[in-house]
Design an enzyme around this catalytic site. Structure first.
Site, mmCIF file in Angstrom:
data_model
loop_
_atom_site.group_PDB
_atom_site.id
_atom_site.type_symbol
_atom_site.label_atom_id
_atom_site.label_comp_id
_atom_site.label_asym_id
_atom_site.label_seq_id
_atom_site.Cartn_x
_atom_site.Cartn_y
_atom_site.Cartn_z
ATOM 1 C CB SER A 119 -28.164 60.214 20.220
ATOM 2 O OG SER A 119 -28.218 60.524 18.852
ATOM 3 C CE1 TYR A 143 -23.811 57.338 19.381
ATOM 4 C CE2 TYR A 143 -25.418 58.138 17.785
ATOM 5 C CZ TYR A 143 -24.667 58.322 18.924
ATOM 6 O OH TYR A 143 -24.782 59.498 19.619
ATOM 7 C CE LYS A 147 -24.904 57.757 22.875
ATOM 8 N NZ LYS A 147 -24.244 58.365 24.024
HETATM 9 N N1 UFG Z 1 -22.959 65.897 5.454
HETATM 10 C C1 UFG Z 1 -22.389 66.189 4.229
HETATM 11 N N2 UFG Z 1 -21.040 66.092 4.119
HETATM 12 C C2 UFG Z 1 -20.227 65.718 5.157
HETATM 13 C C3 UFG Z 1 -20.826 65.423 6.408
HETATM 14 C C4 UFG Z 1 -22.194 65.521 6.518
HETATM 15 O O1 UFG Z 1 -23.077 66.512 3.265
HETATM 16 O O2 UFG Z 1 -19.009 65.633 4.972
HETATM 17 C C5 UFG Z 1 -24.420 66.005 5.603
HETATM 18 C C6 UFG Z 1 -25.080 64.697 5.969
HETATM 19 O O3 UFG Z 1 -25.385 63.938 4.833
HETATM 20 C C7 UFG Z 1 -26.320 65.175 6.715
HETATM 21 C C8 UFG Z 1 -25.859 66.480 7.396
HETATM 22 O O4 UFG Z 1 -24.700 66.875 6.681
HETATM 23 O O5 UFG Z 1 -27.321 65.476 5.817
HETATM 24 C C9 UFG Z 1 -25.495 66.286 8.848
HETATM 25 O O6 UFG Z 1 -24.639 65.174 8.967
HETATM 26 P P1 UFG Z 1 -23.799 64.851 10.283
HETATM 27 O O7 UFG Z 1 -22.934 63.678 9.965
HETATM 28 O O8 UFG Z 1 -23.137 66.079 10.766
HETATM 29 O O9 UFG Z 1 -24.902 64.504 11.360
HETATM 30 P P2 UFG Z 1 -26.091 63.451 11.365
HETATM 31 O O10 UFG Z 1 -27.373 64.222 11.174
HETATM 32 O O11 UFG Z 1 -25.860 62.325 10.429
HETATM 33 O O12 UFG Z 1 -25.999 62.856 12.839
HETATM 34 C C10 UFG Z 1 -25.789 63.685 13.984
HETATM 35 C C11 UFG Z 1 -24.974 62.919 15.005
HETATM 36 C C12 UFG Z 1 -25.766 61.749 15.499
HETATM 37 C C13 UFG Z 1 -27.096 62.219 16.022
HETATM 38 C C14 UFG Z 1 -27.824 63.019 15.001
HETATM 39 C C15 UFG Z 1 -29.073 63.574 15.614
HETATM 40 O O13 UFG Z 1 -23.746 62.504 14.428
HETATM 41 O O14 UFG Z 1 -25.070 61.111 16.529
HETATM 42 O O15 UFG Z 1 -27.008 64.083 14.542
HETATM 43 O O16 UFG Z 1 -29.799 64.398 14.767
HETATM 44 F F1 UFG Z 1 -27.860 61.159 16.346
#
Ligand code: UFG
Length: 324
Positions: A119, A143, A147
């Site tokens: 990841s 997490y 990895k």
């Molecule tokens: N977000 C919102 N509302 C939500 C969910 C997410 O505004 O309900 C925003 C988050 O704050 C972030 C973006 O959308 O800015 C993406 O969030 P995600 O939770 O979809 O994904 P992340 O970027 O936090 O993490 C994901 C995977 C990880 C991985 C990462 C790599 O969950 O395992 O991408 O870039 F490591």
């Protein structure tokens, strides 16, 4: 080839299994169905219900094949970054100790090719973007640490036991099979795309935008969304590479594009024709403002490039599944 796909009933695992089947390989899926789904299984692939935390079960699965397995694809992991900070034991046990079981069983049965779902979480807060594989690895959540620790284990098993591995550092996996063959919904998703989809189809009343005061064009966070079919192709290419070159590999898989939360939401409103109510709330802890991948290395070594990772396709293929 004959391939054992551990975690093959999950969201990414099922797309990876479909890709290997399409390429004519024999596949066995091993999954404990804790988040994987029976509806993600294919009749052409054998299924073994088992848990990587049980050494005898995973060893038995590796032996349970008429022809020996040529390779393992390992996607069995818990992946909620927030939860990993509150319950590290769960992540240590399943992600790290479970992988140690897989590695030892692979050595015992003589399987020496492994493709591993890593990841972008291994990098932590970006020191520069786009992030390439030389970027320092300083995970910000437990997490991501699991990895990275598995990548280190793989590298030792390569040196000591001749295990060849491909460690694939995914950016934000999203979308559904472009041919519509997979329809399993993720349970209690926390990622942006499934949350938007659940709101679009009425499973949630309203979604939250975690902060609009970041230093980005519209104040919301920017991420690199990569289509799950593109990830699946990356697994097949990576396996071919390590077998052909007898050499391990660590590469990013991303789209090399960045979209803000607002852009994703607005495109989803257009594609679905649904209002998708959203309210802006405070920042979520640990969210970097901007994350995008450099995939020059996966392009150079594998000839891989994302084909389906434009925002429209990511959202359309997801909506096809959720609207039902
Ligand atoms: N977000 C919102 N509302 C939500 C969910 C997410 O505004 O309900 C925003 C988050 O704050 C972030 C973006 O959308 O800015 C993406 O969030 P995600 O939770 O979809 O994904 P992340 O970027 O936090 O993490 C994901 C995977 C990880 C991985 C990462 C790599 O969950 O395992 O991408 O870039 F490591």
């Amino acid at each position: 080839m004959n391939i054992l796909i551990i975690g093959g009933a999950g969201y990414i695992g099922s797309h990876v299994t479909r890709e290997f089947l399409d390429r004519g390989h024999g596949c066995t899926v091993f999954d404990n169905l804790s988040s994987g789904l029976r509806e993600n299984l294919f009749s052409e692939a054998k299924f073994i219900h088992g848990d990587i935390n049980d050494y005898m079960q995973i060893l038995g699965a590796m032996k349970d094949s008429a022809a020996p397995f040529d390779a393992i694809v390992h996607l069995a992991a818990f992946k909620a970054a927030g939860e990993s900070m509150l319950n590290p034991a769960k992540y240590s046990k399943n992600n790290i100790a479970g992988t140690i079981n897989i590695l030892n069983a692979a050595c015992e049965t003589g399987i020496n090719n492994i493709v591993f779902s890593s990841s972008a979480a291994v990098y932590g807060e970006p020191q520069y973007i786009p992030i390439d594989e030389k970027h320092p690895t300083l995970p910000e959540n437990y997490y991501g640490f699991t990895k990275l620790e598995i990548e280190r284990l793989l590298s030792w098993y390569d040196k000591l036991k001749n295990i060849r591995y491909a460690s694939l550092r995914y950016f934000n996996a999203a979308g559904y099979d472009v041919k519509g063959r997979l329809k399993g919904l993720e349970q209690n998703p926390a990622n942006l795309l499934p949350v938007i989809m659940e709101t679009a189809c009425g499973m949630r009343k309203e979604m939250q935008i975690f902060g609009n005061d970041y230093d980005t064009k519209d104040g919301t966070c920017i991420r690199d969304y990569v289509h799950v079919n593109d990830l699946a192709v990356g697994h097949a290419m990576a396996l071919d590479y390590i077998i052909k070159n007898k050499k391990s590999l660590t590469v990013n898989l991303g789209s090399e594009q960045g979209f803000s939360v607002t852009e994703v939401l607005e495109t989803a409103r257009t594609v679905t024709g649904q209002p998708i109510p959203a309210k802006i709330t405070g920042r979520r802890e640990g969210d970097p403002a901007k994350l995008t991948a450099s995939c020059a290395l996966s392009h150079e070594l594998l000839g891989w490039k994302a084909q389906h990772s434009d925002l429209e396709t990511l959202i359309k293929t997801s909506w096809e599944v959720y609207k039902k």
